[in-house]
Design a protein around this motif. Structure first.
Motif, PDB file in Angstrom:
ATOM      1  N   LEU A 112      -5.886   1.990   6.709  1.00 29.75           N
ATOM      2  CA  LEU A 112      -4.440   2.114   6.833  1.00 29.75           C
ATOM      3  C   LEU A 112      -3.837   2.880   5.657  1.00 29.75           C
ATOM      4  O   LEU A 112      -2.874   3.627   5.831  1.00 29.75           O
ATOM      5  N   GLY A 113      -4.408   2.713   4.463  1.00 27.93           N
ATOM      6  CA  GLY A 113      -3.898   3.462   3.317  1.00 27.93           C
ATOM      7  C   GLY A 113      -3.932   4.953   3.566  1.00 27.93           C
ATOM      8  O   GLY A 113      -2.985   5.686   3.228  1.00 27.93           O
ATOM      9  N   TYR A 114      -5.035   5.413   4.189  1.00 28.59           N
ATOM     10  CA  TYR A 114      -5.133   6.823   4.537  1.00 28.59           C
ATOM     11  C   TYR A 114      -4.080   7.202   5.579  1.00 28.59           C
ATOM     12  O   TYR A 114      -3.459   8.268   5.497  1.00 28.59           O
ATOM     13  N   VAL A 115      -3.867   6.338   6.590  1.00 27.66           N
ATOM     14  CA  VAL A 115      -2.871   6.632   7.635  1.00 27.66           C
ATOM     15  C   VAL A 115      -1.490   6.809   7.018  1.00 27.66           C
ATOM     16  O   VAL A 115      -0.764   7.760   7.327  1.00 27.66           O
ATOM     17  N   ILE A 116      -1.122   5.890   6.130  1.00 29.03           N
ATOM     18  CA  ILE A 116       0.175   5.970   5.453  1.00 29.03           C
ATOM     19  C   ILE A 116       0.265   7.263   4.639  1.00 29.03           C
ATOM     20  O   ILE A 116       1.264   7.986   4.699  1.00 29.03           O
ATOM     21  N   ALA A 117      -0.782   7.545   3.890  1.00 30.29           N
ATOM     22  CA  ALA A 117      -0.789   8.738   3.046  1.00 30.29           C
ATOM     23  C   ALA A 117      -0.754  10.012   3.879  1.00 30.29           C
ATOM     24  O   ALA A 117      -0.154  11.021   3.487  1.00 30.29           O
ATOM     25  N   HIS A 118      -1.407   9.971   5.042  1.00 34.43           N
ATOM     26  CA  HIS A 118      -1.387  11.118   5.956  1.00 34.43           C
ATOM     27  C   HIS A 118       0.040  11.400   6.428  1.00 34.43           C
ATOM     28  O   HIS A 118       0.482  12.556   6.428  1.00 34.43           O
ATOM     29  N   GLU A 119       0.762  10.343   6.819  1.00 27.51           N
ATOM     30  CA  GLU A 119       2.131  10.543   7.307  1.00 27.51           C
ATOM     31  C   GLU A 119       3.051  11.039   6.194  1.00 27.51           C
ATOM     32  O   GLU A 119       3.906  11.897   6.425  1.00 27.51           O
ATOM     33  N   ILE A 120       2.895  10.510   5.000  1.00 29.45           N
ATOM     34  CA  ILE A 120       3.669  11.035   3.864  1.00 29.45           C
ATOM     35  C   ILE A 120       3.334  12.506   3.648  1.00 29.45           C
ATOM     36  O   ILE A 120       4.210  13.327   3.352  1.00 29.45           O
ATOM     37  N   GLY A 121       2.062  12.844   3.825  1.00 31.14           N
ATOM     38  CA  GLY A 121       1.626  14.224   3.633  1.00 31.14           C
ATOM     39  C   GLY A 121       2.364  15.217   4.513  1.00 31.14           C
ATOM     40  O   GLY A 121       2.551  16.379   4.138  1.00 31.14           O
ATOM     41  N   HIS A 122       2.805  14.763   5.694  1.00 30.57           N
ATOM     42  CA  HIS A 122       3.543  15.666   6.583  1.00 30.57           C
ATOM     43  C   HIS A 122       4.866  16.108   5.968  1.00 30.57           C
ATOM     44  O   HIS A 122       5.382  17.169   6.302  1.00 30.57           O
ATOM     45  N   ALA A 123       5.424  15.300   5.072  1.00 30.41           N
ATOM     46  CA  ALA A 123       6.681  15.698   4.418  1.00 30.41           C
ATOM     47  C   ALA A 123       6.470  16.913   3.529  1.00 30.41           C
ATOM     48  O   ALA A 123       7.430  17.610   3.174  1.00 30.41           O
ATOM     49  N   PHE A 124       5.191  17.184   3.171  1.00 29.15           N
ATOM     50  CA  PHE A 124       4.896  18.267   2.230  1.00 29.15           C
ATOM     51  C   PHE A 124       3.894  19.266   2.802  1.00 29.15           C
ATOM     52  O   PHE A 124       3.230  19.986   2.060  1.00 29.15           O
ATOM     53  N   ASP A 125       3.776  19.276   4.146  1.00 27.44           N
ATOM     54  CA  ASP A 125       2.862  20.238   4.757  1.00 27.44           C
ATOM     55  C   ASP A 125       3.514  21.620   4.807  1.00 27.44           C
ATOM     56  O   ASP A 125       4.616  21.829   4.279  1.00 27.44           O
ATOM     57  N   PHE A 126       2.856  22.556   5.439  1.00 27.40           N
ATOM     58  CA  PHE A 126       3.280  23.957   5.394  1.00 27.40           C
ATOM     59  C   PHE A 126       4.727  24.144   5.850  1.00 27.40           C
ATOM     60  O   PHE A 126       5.480  24.917   5.251  1.00 27.40           O
ATOM     61  N   ILE A 164       0.844  -1.201   0.000  1.00 33.38           N
ATOM     62  CA  ILE A 164       0.000   0.000   0.000  1.00 33.38           C
ATOM     63  C   ILE A 164       0.875   1.245   0.000  1.00 33.38           C
ATOM     64  O   ILE A 164       0.609   2.222  -0.726  1.00 33.38           O
ATOM     65  N   PHE A 165       1.933   1.228   0.796  1.00 37.96           N
ATOM     66  CA  PHE A 165       2.871   2.358   0.844  1.00 37.96           C
ATOM     67  C   PHE A 165       3.421   2.662  -0.546  1.00 37.96           C
ATOM     68  O   PHE A 165       3.465   3.820  -0.973  1.00 37.96           O
ATOM     69  N   GLY A 166       3.839   1.638  -1.266  1.00 37.23           N
ATOM     70  CA  GLY A 166       4.393   1.844  -2.605  1.00 37.23           C
ATOM     71  C   GLY A 166       3.396   2.475  -3.555  1.00 37.23           C
ATOM     72  O   GLY A 166       3.749   3.359  -4.342  1.00 37.23           O
ATOM     73  N   ARG A 167       2.150   2.039  -3.472  1.00 34.58           N
ATOM     74  CA  ARG A 167       1.128   2.583  -4.387  1.00 34.58           C
ATOM     75  C   ARG A 167       0.745   4.012  -4.011  1.00 34.58           C
ATOM     76  O   ARG A 167       0.522   4.854  -4.883  1.00 34.58           O
ATOM     77  N   VAL A 168       0.669   4.291  -2.720  1.00 36.04           N
ATOM     78  CA  VAL A 168       0.373   5.653  -2.274  1.00 36.04           C
ATOM     79  C   VAL A 168       1.509   6.599  -2.660  1.00 36.04           C
ATOM     80  O   VAL A 168       1.286   7.724  -3.123  1.00 36.04           O
ATOM     81  N   LYS A 169       2.717   6.123  -2.479  1.00 36.86           N
ATOM     82  CA  LYS A 169       3.889   6.929  -2.830  1.00 36.86           C
ATOM     83  C   LYS A 169       3.875   7.263  -4.321  1.00 36.86           C
ATOM     84  O   LYS A 169       4.221   8.389  -4.721  1.00 36.86           O
ATOM     85  N   GLU A 170       3.446   6.332  -5.146  1.00 38.71           N
ATOM     86  CA  GLU A 170       3.362   6.575  -6.586  1.00 38.71           C
ATOM     87  C   GLU A 170       2.327   7.657  -6.893  1.00 38.71           C
ATOM     88  O   GLU A 170       2.534   8.488  -7.789  1.00 38.71           O
ATOM     89  N   GLU A 171       1.224   7.684  -6.140  1.00 42.89           N
ATOM     90  CA  GLU A 171       0.212   8.727  -6.360  1.00 42.89           C
ATOM     91  C   GLU A 171       0.733  10.098  -5.949  1.00 42.89           C
ATOM     92  O   GLU A 171       0.389  11.114  -6.569  1.00 42.89           O
ATOM     93  N   TYR A 172       1.560  10.129  -4.917  1.00 45.30           N
ATOM     94  CA  TYR A 172       2.199  11.400  -4.566  1.00 45.30           C
ATOM     95  C   TYR A 172       3.130  11.858  -5.688  1.00 45.30           C
ATOM     96  O   TYR A 172       3.209  13.052  -6.010  1.00 45.30           O
ATOM     97  N   ARG A 173       3.844  10.896  -6.273  1.00 45.94           N
ATOM     98  CA  ARG A 173       4.736  11.245  -7.377  1.00 45.94           C
ATOM     99  C   ARG A 173       3.951  11.849  -8.529  1.00 45.94           C
ATOM    100  O   ARG A 173       4.342  12.880  -9.107  1.00 45.94           O
ATOM    101  N   LYS A 174       2.822  11.249  -8.883  1.00 49.23           N
ATOM    102  CA  LYS A 174       1.983  11.770  -9.959  1.00 49.23           C
ATOM    103  C   LYS A 174       1.450  13.155  -9.597  1.00 49.23           C
ATOM    104  O   LYS A 174       1.433  14.069 -10.436  1.00 49.23           O
TER     105      LYS A 174
END
Length: 603
Positions: free
Chosen positions: A431-445, A296-306
């Protein structure tokens, strides 16, 4: 583990404990003038007292707090020791001394009883207020709100030599070296290695302010108050276990239903990896979950890349920098290196020796000292397990900017949050949302301004400043929405600026998790009974909403200081900006959530 459980659940033993051993330990560490009329202040050494206490209480010592953190250097994980302001780094309003007066008084009464003395309430009230006033000075100087949101901590870090020159009133090397195991064969070498990896918080006024106010506080505070304060901070932690009275900050048993429930949580806290292994062995845990989470992490990370690649407003250099950071970003799921059989897991407890004759107090002292020693090993030998911030069975996930990675504990990798036997719509919505939420912190304000190594860079400052301006406009929209929101049952508006980092992570997380699910929904062959009338997209949003269910009602004091948005807003406040949600449910334009002033996706 069995012996610890017996000691922890021994309410009778705790109630009958005279605290004679505590009294002796306090004397060894410098004494307690509040109850010792013969205390000799000429022999008082604050550094020595702090050194004695840091062996067991490395976090809430008042003058400093010690935490581990990890950086990535030359593609290698390096562990460090981070010295920050005390008495508690972030949640000072929860751990403030003022809320634990009853528990401290109860322990003092037990110690005085050893000498057939009684606590004089008026005198105690007066002396305790001096300690509260001292802590308020420290908390004001620390300025916790600024520390919490300071994104440039890593660049501002200073050395132990610098803080020693700035605040010579404390022997910083002596204090830190006291954390090393007393019986270590190569103790001096280990002390040098530990000091080499120590970094001091350099932001704000606490340690490195021009006015040297911490020095002023130490020099102007009576020695009796300094000594009493250090001891009182330790008594607060002991009161968690030995006082069965309600405190102002929490109910007895630290908000657990009963003693047994409290001890179960303590077992998981002090023995995290063995507890994890017991659970895996006894519960029939689905080990496929440990494979599904990284997928799931890999697929979410790919959506961030897109999303970053296709962002309509990012300038080329900014886009390139964000993509580089995303590429380097890592995710850790449970502590799989410590799943049995594991030498690492065995090494964690090789120096912990309980005795059947240990009192409950002795048991806790051994555990606290053991945790400090584990922390030293973690820093010196770069062991992968952080022995301090372990929350195995309380839901926990966090992004760490220094290492540009996040950790999800095993509690999130089990039913109902994740299960390889459940539909993908559920697993991605939860869990997919939880993972994506934590990745989101890398790009927050704030964290968007840090590179892949956690260091501040000025990539957002360009000739046109167009990307920074557009990001600010979109982020302001999200903040304004929350600032115009009143949680039912409370008569005040929430604070969008205070919650801005979590608001951003929530929105980025929901969007990218949903897009990742869209890429795998055709692979989903599992349907739960009673769900055939709902589309896969609807089931995703049902799972997303269900994970935020919350029946707790917090006080107004806590609500006004919470960093995360309320659970209700974390669902409705997010989906009201997602066209995908309205499309999934075929919502009419007149639907309550279908607001006109939707905020645009952040990227």
């Amino acid at each position: 583990m069995k012996m610890f459980s017996e000691k922890c659940e021994d309410r009778k033993g705790m109630n009958s404990d005279t605290m004679e051993d505590l009294r002796k330990d306090i004397e060894k560490r410098g004494g307690f003038p509040l109850i010792d009329p013969n205390w000799d202040e000429s022999k008082f050494d604050l550094s020595d007292m702090l050194a004695q206490h840091i062996k067991i209480n490395r976090k809430r010592m008042g003058f400093l707090s010690v935490e581990p953190y990890t950086t990535i250097e030359n593609n290698k994980s390096i562990n460090h020791l981070y010295v920050s302001p005390g008495p508690h780094f972030v949640y000072s309003y929860v751990m403030g001394l003022e809320g634990y007066k009853k528990g401290v008084a109860e322990l003092i009464r037990r110690m005085l009883k050893l000498e057939n003395r009684e606590l004089k309430d008026d005198a105690f009230d007066e002396e305790f207020q001096k300690l509260v006033d001292l802590e308020k000075r420290l908390m004001k100087l620390a300025d916790y709100a600024s520390i919490e949101y300071d994104t440039d901590n890593i660049n501002k870090m200073r050395t132990i030599e610098e803080v020693s020159a700035q605040i010579p009133e404390l022997n910083w090397s002596k204090i830190i070296k006291a954390m090393v195991r007393d019986d270590a064969k190569n103790k001096e070498e280990l002390e040098k290695l530990l000091l080499k990896n120590v970094h001091i918080h350099g932001g704000g006024e606490f340690f490195f302010g021009e006015k040297r106010e911490l020095s002023s506080i130490i020099n102007s505070t009576p020695k009796t108050v300094l000594a009493n304060y250090v001891v009182a901070r330790q008594l607060v932690d002991i009161a968690f276990f030995f006082s069965d009275q309600d405190m102002s900050s929490h109910a007895k048993f630290y908000n657990h239903a009963n003693q047994k429930s409290f001890c179960a949580s303590q077992l998981a806290q002090f023995f995290p990896t063995p507890s994890m292994n017991v659970y895996i062995q006894k519960s029939g845990y689905n080990m496929d979950n440990l494979k599904l989470a990284p997928e799931i992490f890999g697929r979410v990370k790919e959506e961030y890349r897109k999303m970053i690649t296709e962002s309509p407003y990012l300038e080329p250099k900014i886009r390139e920098a964000l993509l580089k950071k995303l590429t380097k970003l890592t995710g850790t799921f449970a502590h799989q290196d410590y799943i049995e059989p594991s030498k690492l897991s065995e090494q964690l407890y090789e120096h912990l020796n309980f005795d059947k004759n240990d009192t409950p107090y002795h048991t806790y002292m051994k555990l606290w000292r053991h945790r400090t020693e584990n922390l030293v090993d973690h820093v010196i030998y770069d062991t992968p397990l952080d022995p301090v911030n372990l929350k195995m069975f309380a839901l926990y996930a966090a992004y760490q900017s220094y290492s540009n990675g996040f950790y999800v504990n095993i509690a999130y990798l089990m039913y109902p949050w994740l299960d390889a036997g459940l539909p993908l719509s559920h697993n991605y919505g939860d869990l997919g949302y939880v993972i994506a939420h934590e990745i989101g912190h890398a790009f927050d304000f704030f964290h968007r301004k840090l590179d892949e190594n956690g260091k501040l860079y000025n990539i957002w400052i360009t000739e046109t400043n167009s990307s920074n301006t557009e990001y600010g406009r979109r982020e302001q929209c999200l903040r304004d929405q929350y600032s115009e929101y009143k949680e039912p049952g409370y008569d005040f508006f929430m604070n969008g600026t205070q919650s801005r980092l979590e608001i951003i992570a929530d929105h980025l997380g929901a969007l990218t998790a949903y897009r990742a699910f869209q890429q795998v929904k055709d692979l989903d062959k599992i349907r739960l009974p009673g769900t055939h009338g709902a589309s896969q997209e609807q089931l995703f949003f049902y799972s997303f909403a269900l994970r935020q269910c919350d029946i707790q009602k917090a006080s107004e004091y806590i609500m006004k200081r919470r960093v995360h948005p309320t659970s209700r807003f974390r669902v409705n406040g997010v989906v009201q900006n997602m066209p995908e949600f309205f499309e999934a449910f075929k919502c009419p334009k007149t639907a309550k959530l279908n607001i006109n002033n939707k905020c645009e996706a952040l990227y």
